[in-house]
Write an enzyme that holds these catalytic residues in place. Sequence first.
Site, PDB file in Angstrom:
ATOM      1  N   GLU A 178       1.019  -1.057   0.268  1.00 31.46           N
ATOM      2  CA  GLU A 178      -0.116  -0.077   0.035  1.00 31.46           C
ATOM      3  C   GLU A 178       0.796   1.096  -0.054  1.00 31.46           C
ATOM      4  O   GLU A 178       1.576   1.533   0.990  1.00 31.46           O
ATOM      5  CB  GLU A 178      -0.954   0.092   1.080  1.00 31.46           C
ATOM      6  N   CYS A 188      -3.602   7.521   4.597  1.00 33.36           N
ATOM      7  CA  CYS A 188      -3.196   7.239   3.233  1.00 33.36           C
ATOM      8  C   CYS A 188      -4.740   7.323   2.508  1.00 33.36           C
ATOM      9  O   CYS A 188      -4.624   7.599   1.303  1.00 33.36           O
ATOM     10  CB  CYS A 188      -2.826   5.738   3.239  1.00 33.36           C
TER      11      CYS A 188
END
Length: 525
Positions: free
Chosen positions: A255, A294
């Site tokens: 990620e 994020c």
Amino acid sequence: MKLANHLCGRWQEGGGEGLALLDPVSGEPLVSVSSEGLDLAEALAFARREGGRALRAMTYEMRAAALTRVADVLQAKRADYFDISLRNSGATEADAGFDVDGAIFTLKAYARAGKVLGAGRCLREGARVPLAKDGVFQGQHFLVPMSGAAIFINAFNFPAWGLWEKAAPALLAGMPVFVKPATPTAWLAQRMVADVVEAGVLPPGALSIVCGSARDLLDHVGECDVVSFTGSADTAARIRNHPAVVARAVRINVEADSVNSAILGPDAVPGSAEFDLAVKEIVRELSIKAGQKCTAIRRVLAPAPVARALADAVAARLAKMPVGNPRTTGVRIGPLVSKAQQTAALAGLAKLREDAEVVYGGDPDFVPVDADPRQAAFVQPTLLFCEKGLAARYVHDVEVFGPVATVLPYADAAEAVAIARRGGGSLVASVYSADPAFVGALVPAIADLHGRIMVVDAAVGSNHTGHGNVMPTCLHGGPGRAGGGEELGGLRALAMYHRRHVVQGGPAVLELLSQEAVDAALLGA
């Protein structure tokens, strides 16, 4: 105090003075971490040998019960974790709750979900495949837990949730967890591991942690390990290209960067429920964790006729949110986690300002509440407005990891699609519209470049779970620049920690091997 590392079933202190972890408000040293002199090869071998063997001897429902016990241990220590979050991350109570309570919620979710897998120890996938006319030779696909270790190299922004959202499905699948938390905020993850180890709710070797530098950790990965990384695209590239990872074809989940979008439909005009819901969510994403998520909103796409009104509405709300020391009553937005992150965010903001004008914030003389700006790591929440659309040089590529977002007007649905796709792959986009024609055209057109798309209208109202909130039952991850990884999604996450294979043989052999297998279709149930 130097934080110890839990390796080979015992606590070990790294050599030297270690690297200090700081309070991001005062700059005060809190604890130190070091991995110097530790035998990481033996630590991984111990986790595989002892922790892995013990976990695989348990059934899925037994491992699910262990997750419940882990969650109970963490719940009992919740106040301690909030205190560490405040001191080491500068977290407000809401910020700490997002991280700590999110971790506990995720563990409980996997504990509940894992019960449906019952007394199985592996998974049977699909029906048998006939390979001979008389049925004496057939094929059956299985998934078995991998015999390596689940190695987590985590980001600084979620030291609690970032650990347990990965660990819950790995442990449930039967793989031992070896975590390397990001150094600046490693204290919370280390304390959680310490509490779980002390409680004895997992087998020895099932949970290991090394704080500080990863050193030669990746040199020792093997064919049956899984490496999961959250962080920058540059670091992800180095991990993917590490000689041991390449030579042994180690399974990698990443990620990375993500320039996420909030998209208003043409019907989301001032006064509409959709407009108000968008404003509220944009402000929330700029304030929670000081934008250090994020999944936070980085770009706001709005129809050209309402874009200025939207920017003004967001700015008006931000102006009412005190920014400063989270220990002070009334403060809503805290600091970034370190001076290094502050420097990086300000450098990114400078690039965005080459494309856009500042609507709110961006004051170089900004003074936070009850904090010395020379010592603290604050970035004033900043909203920008960019008229350049697709021609912008930085807005679509630079992710400022802090409380910064840019409003971009669009002319029609086609341009909205083009701008959203210009991000090159994102974890999430949120859409605020009750126009079926707009939603029906937009969502399929951006779906292949987004891991999650949240659609909000008046009927949904405030019942949605949030643009930036990752639910354990839904997919987390994204293509392209977002890393190409997949996490969570309920029991689907267990597939990462199993190896698929097919056995070809007679019906009696396949029946024998199926005795401890449960239907893999349950992973998607």
